[in-house]
Design an enzyme around this catalytic site. Structure first.
Site, mmCIF file in Angstrom:
data_model
loop_
_atom_site.group_PDB
_atom_site.id
_atom_site.type_symbol
_atom_site.label_atom_id
_atom_site.label_comp_id
_atom_site.label_asym_id
_atom_site.label_seq_id
_atom_site.Cartn_x
_atom_site.Cartn_y
_atom_site.Cartn_z
ATOM 1 N N TYR A 54 -49.835 0.500 -31.100
ATOM 2 C CA TYR A 54 -49.773 -0.886 -31.573
ATOM 3 C C TYR A 54 -49.342 -1.834 -30.451
ATOM 4 O O TYR A 54 -48.251 -1.698 -29.896
ATOM 5 C CB TYR A 54 -48.845 -1.019 -32.783
ATOM 6 C CG TYR A 54 -49.344 -0.312 -34.041
ATOM 7 C CD1 TYR A 54 -50.640 0.205 -34.118
ATOM 8 C CD2 TYR A 54 -48.534 -0.159 -35.154
ATOM 9 C CE1 TYR A 54 -51.099 0.856 -35.255
ATOM 10 C CE2 TYR A 54 -48.989 0.490 -36.305
ATOM 11 C CZ TYR A 54 -50.272 0.993 -36.340
ATOM 12 O OH TYR A 54 -50.729 1.635 -37.472
ATOM 13 N N TRP A 207 -52.155 2.769 -46.114
ATOM 14 C CA TRP A 207 -52.223 1.555 -45.278
ATOM 15 C C TRP A 207 -53.287 0.558 -45.727
ATOM 16 O O TRP A 207 -54.191 0.907 -46.463
ATOM 17 C CB TRP A 207 -52.398 1.919 -43.807
ATOM 18 C CG TRP A 207 -53.604 2.707 -43.362
ATOM 19 C CD1 TRP A 207 -53.681 4.076 -43.222
ATOM 20 C CD2 TRP A 207 -54.879 2.210 -42.898
ATOM 21 N NE1 TRP A 207 -54.905 4.439 -42.724
ATOM 22 C CE2 TRP A 207 -55.670 3.320 -42.508
ATOM 23 C CE3 TRP A 207 -55.421 0.931 -42.774
ATOM 24 C CZ2 TRP A 207 -56.967 3.194 -42.009
ATOM 25 C CZ3 TRP A 207 -56.725 0.800 -42.281
ATOM 26 C CH2 TRP A 207 -57.472 1.923 -41.908
#
Ligand code: NDP
Length: 330
Positions: A54, A207
């Protein structure tokens, strides 16, 4: 907050959790991340999700700084990271023993932590034998660098292979999988993994419950400035809106709006409550670019008991025909 067992493990995770994808290091930095994570923590969220990939590691740095500044007890938190995309080098990606151990150590340095609670294999790696990955994950746990390991977007077949290798070799099997799950994307969680919940005690940390924001209704009349679909680098999301599938999804959102109104809740709350309704979901990982979104999303917990069998059926009709074999999670 409601707390659920992570599959058959002894760990309890908040039914709603919070993740750093897109937002940390792109839309929000340490000060705003502290504000947002504080809202989540105060609302009872204990599980915070991250990944080495990320924002090229920046998301872990920001989360680490927030945890340090907030001064929360480490034991009150469940922190995860995911290993797969650690860098451009040939050995800085995938699930080799080398990258798993080096990637884990680098993540811990960025997070300023001694251990994470959960570590995930971010994708399957067809170039590494599953046994090598299982042994490396077991090593991380033996070394106290992580407490539980799992996978993300592995097929049921790959998960079963990992489980059986672990059992045969007296190693620790995967405890959880991190799949996409929302009103538009349900096959894996409801059908492909159906047998695994009982068979191997699989937990799920799902998610994109709002399909990156599609299910909030914010894209019904175009793309609001500074929203995810407006961000540089996310043109692929924008493109989806114009595709026949995107148009079909927007039409569904339009039809869900009166259902939310009748339930006296907002569209994001309805979409999150729908995910929470599935008992095979251990935790729904939410994302937010603003504190107000966290506050709104936390209230989805109150909507779950209002989702009666009749309402779930009505939503099912709006979503389209239920494919055969899908879990009836009423
Ligand atoms: P969502 O689908 O819930 O999208 C979150 C985004 O939607 C926010 O960042 C915000 O974007 C918008 N939003 C959220 N709440 C509201 C609201 N109440 N009103 C209006 N807009 C809202 O989840 P994510 O896609 O962010 O995924 C959540 C987490 O899951 C990630 O952070 C990550 O931890 C994990 N994940 C894991 C993956 C994997 O491969 N394992 C892949 C993807 C995510 P904005 O304000 O910018 O429009």
């Amino acid at each position: 907050m409601e707390y659920r067992s992570l599959g058959s493990s002894g760990l309890k995770v908040s039914a709603l959790s919070f993740g750093a994808w897109v937002t940390f290091g792109t839309q929000i930095f340490v000060d705003s991340a502290l504000d947002i994570m504080q809202a989540a923590y105060e609302g009872g969220i204990n599980f915070f999700d991250n990944a080495e990939a990320y924002a090229g590691g920046e998301a872990e740095r920001i989360m680490g700084e927030v945890i340090k500044q907030a001064g929360w007890n480490r034991s009150s938190l469940v922190i995860s990271t995911k290993i797969f995309w650690g860098g451009k080098g040939i050995n800085e990606r995938g699930l080799s023993r080398k990258h798993i151990i080096e990637g884990m150590l680098a993540s811990l340095r960025r997070l300023q932590l001694e251990y994470v609670d959960l570590v995930f294999c971010h994708r399957p790696d067809i170039h590494t034998p599953i046994e090598e990955t299982v042994r490396a994950m077991n090593y991380l746990i033996d070394q106290g660098l992580a407490f539980y390991w799992g996978t993300s977007e592995w097929s049921a077949e790959e998960l079963l292979e990992a489980y059986h290798i672990a059992r045969r070799e007296h190693l620790i099997p995967p405890s959880m999988e991190q799949p996409q799950y929302n009103m538009f994307h349900r096959d894996r969680v409801e059908r492909e993994y159906a047998r695994l919940y009982d068979q191997i005690g699989l937990g799920t940390t799902v998610w994109s419950p709002l399909a990156s924001g599609m299910l909030t209704g914010k894209y019904l009349d175009g793309i609001p400035k500074k929203s995810r679909f407006d961000l540089e680098g996310y043109e692929w999301l924008r493109k989806r809106l114009d595709s026949p599938e995107g148009k079909r999804q927007l039409e569904i959102v339009r039809q869900l709006k009166p259902v939310a109104e009748r339930l006296d809740c907002t569209l994001p709350q309805l979409a999150l409550a729908w995910c929470l309704k599935n008992p095979h979901v251990s935790t729904v990982i939410t994302g937010a670019s603003k504190r107000s979104q966290v506050e709104e999303n936390l209230r989805s917990l109150e909507v779950v008991p209002r989702l009666t069998a009749e309402l779930m059926e009505e939503i099912e009709q709006i979503l389209g025909n239920k494919p055969e074999g899908f879990t009836d999670h009423r």
